[in-house]
Motif scaffolding. Structure first.
Motif, short mmCIF file in Angstrom:
data_model
loop_
_atom_site.label_atom_id
_atom_site.label_comp_id
_atom_site.label_asym_id
_atom_site.label_seq_id
_atom_site.Cartn_x
_atom_site.Cartn_y
_atom_site.Cartn_z
N THR A 72 54.01 56.82 19.71
CA THR A 72 55.18 56.01 20.03
C THR A 72 56.17 55.98 18.86
O THR A 72 57.17 55.30 18.91
CB THR A 72 54.77 54.56 20.38
N SER A 198 53.51 56.38 29.88
CA SER A 198 54.22 56.48 28.61
C SER A 198 55.04 57.77 28.66
O SER A 198 54.60 58.74 29.30
CB SER A 198 53.15 56.52 27.51
N GLU A 224 51.35 51.51 29.52
CA GLU A 224 51.46 51.38 28.06
C GLU A 224 52.87 51.02 27.62
O GLU A 224 53.06 50.28 26.67
CB GLU A 224 51.03 52.72 27.42
N ASP A 225 53.87 51.55 28.30
CA ASP A 225 55.25 51.38 27.86
C ASP A 225 56.05 50.67 28.97
O ASP A 225 56.45 51.30 29.96
CB ASP A 225 55.84 52.77 27.54
#
Ligand code: UDP
Length: 358
Positions: A72, A198, A224-225
Motif C-alpha cells: 500500500t 485492493s 482491505e481498501d
C-alpha cells in the motif's frame, strides 16, 4: 522420513493475525507448510501477532502494533515502525529462544528481519512472499543475498527476478491440503474472483469482463481498501450483490468449486497466487493475466487460459472458451504439482542447506 528432525521457529507476517486475511496468501502457505513439516516429524513453533489462529495448531501470540503493508506504499517510502511494534516484539522473542532451535524462518515482508540476520547466532532464512515493491526492501534483500547466500526463498522464478538477484533465491512454489477441497465436475453458471480487495488485484477488470460476457461473478476476499471498494461500487453497482465476504477455507471451496472458472486479474507481478491452486484443486480452471505466478501455474488450453495483461477483451474471449478446458485435468494438476508433502520436502531440503552450508 528425513534423516534429521529439526526444531524450526517460524516468524509470521506482522501485518495481521493469522486467520484475518490481512496477510494474504502467506497465511495459507504458513499453515500448509507447518502442517506438512510436522507430518514429516519436524517440530514447528509459529510466532505470530496476538489473536492468530492456525487450524488446531498452537501459536505463540505476541502483542504490539501491526506493521503497515508494503503493497500500500510507494517505492520510495522509508522504513516505518509504529511504537510498540509487533514485529520488534516477535523478533525479541526469536532472539530469546534462538538457542532452542535449529533454524529461524522469517515470513515477514519487512526490513527488520533481513537487517537482523547477521546479529543472530542461530541461522535465519527468509521466505519472501511478494515481488519487489520498495527500494528499502530491495536493499535489505540484496544485503542478505550478498552476505548470506542460500538464505532467501521465493514462490516463483518470476517473483525472484523482480529483485535483480534471482540466482540467490531458492524457488519453493506453494501447496494446498487437497483433502480440504472437493472436486466438482458440474459447475453452475457463475465465475469466481478471489483475493484481497485492493487495487493491485485489479478486480475492476474481472467485473468489466463478466459484464461484457453477461455472466455473474462471485467475489470472495478480505476488504482491505475501503476507498477502492467505494469506487468499485460506484462504477459497478451490482458488485455489492456479488461480494460474499471473506470466508474460511471450507466455505471458500464450497462457493469456488461450483464456479465455471476463476478470474485472476492482477495489476502487479503476482508472486504466486494461492487462489489459483485452490481453484485447480476443486476442478475449476483459471483464466489469468499472464503476469507473475499464474503464468507459471496455468497450463493454457488444459487447465486455464493466459490472457495478455490488462486486456479485458482477452478475458471475455477466454470466458467464451471455458468449455474447451478439462476440470479433471485441473484437479490432477493440483494433485501432482501442489501437494503438501512435495512442498514440505522442498523446504526441508532448503533448510538443510541453510543449517549445514557447504
Ligand atoms: N482467501 C480466504 N478467504 C476468502 C478469499 C481468499 O481465505 O474469502 C485466501 C485464499 O485462500 C488465499 C489468500 O486469501 O490463500 C489470497 O492469497 P493469494 O496468494 O492469492 O494472494 P495475496 O493476497 O498473497 O496477494
Amino acid at each position: 522420513m528425513p534423516s534429521s528432525h529439526r526444531r524450526l521457529l517460524f516468524l509470521s507476517t506482522p501485518v495481521g493475525p493469522l486467520g484475518s486475511g490481512l496477510g494474504g496468501g502467506v497465511e495459507l502457505t504458513l499453515l500448509n507448510l507447518s502442517q506438512g513439516l510436522r507430518a514429516r516429524g519436524h517440530q514447528v513453533t509459529v510466532v505470530a501477532p496476538e489473536g492468530s489462529s492456525l487450524a488446531d495448531a498452537p501459536v505463540v501470540g505476541i502483542g504490539g502494533q501491526l506493521q503497515p503493508t508494503a503493497h500500500t506504499q510507494g517505492r520510495a517510502t522509508p522504513i516505518i515502525f509504529p511504537a510498540d511494534s509487533v514485529l520488534e516484539n516477535m523478533w525479541r522473542y526469536a532472539r530469546q529462544h534462538q538457542s532452542q532451535v535449529d533454524l529461524i524462518v522469517n515470513f515477514a515482508y519487512d526490513w527488520l528481519p533481513f537487517y537482523l540476520t547477521e546479529f543472530f547466532s542461530s541461522p535465519v532464512a527468509h521466505f519472501v512472499s511478494m515481488g519487489s515493491l520498495s527500494d528499502g526492501m530491495d536493499g535489505a534483500i540484496r544485503q542478505v543475498a550478498q552476505g548470506f547466500p542460500g538464505r532467501l526463498g521465493a514462490y516463483t522464478r518470476t517473483q525472484a527476478e523482480t529483485f535483480g538477484v534471482a540466482e540467490a533465491f531458492e524457488i519453493l512454489g506453494s501447496a494446498i491440503d487437497l483433502e480440504q477441497y472437493e472436486f466438482c465436475p458440474f459447475p453452475g453458471p457463475a465465475l469466481a474472483w478471489l483475493g484481497r480487495i485492493s487495487p493491485e488485484k485489479g478486480l475492476e477488470d474481472a467485473l468489466e469482463a463478466a459484464a461484457i460476457a453477461q455472466v455473474s461473478l462471485k467475489i470472495l476476499g478480505k476488504l482491505e481498501d475501503a476507498n477502492y471498494w467505494q469506487s468499485l461500487c460506484q462504477r459497478f453497482p451490482e458488485v455489492a450483490d456479488s461480494y460474499l465476504g471473506f470466508l474460511p477455507t471450507h466455505g471458500l471451496q464450497q462457493v469456488l468449486r461450483q464456479c465455471r472458472a476463476l478470474l485472476m486479474t492482477p495489476r502487479w507481478i503476482e508472486a504466486f497466487g494461492n487462489v489459483a491452486i485452490e481453484a485447480l484443486a476443486c476442478g475449476v480452471p483459471v483464466i489469468a493475466y499472464a503476469r507473475g505466478g499464474p503464468a507459471e501455474i496455468v497450463q493454457p488450453g488444459k487447465t486455464g487460459w493466459l490472457v495478455p495483461p490488462d486486456d479485458v477483451q482477452g478475458l471475455v474471449d477466454a470466458i467464451a472458451d471455458i468449455d474447451r478446458l478439462d476440470r479433471q485435468a485441473c484437479r490432477h494438476q493440483a494433485e501432482t504439482d501442489y501437494s503438501l508433502k512435495a512442498l514440505a520436502m522442498r523446504f526441508e531440503q532448503w533448510f538443510e542447506t541453510v543449517i549445514n552450508p557447504g
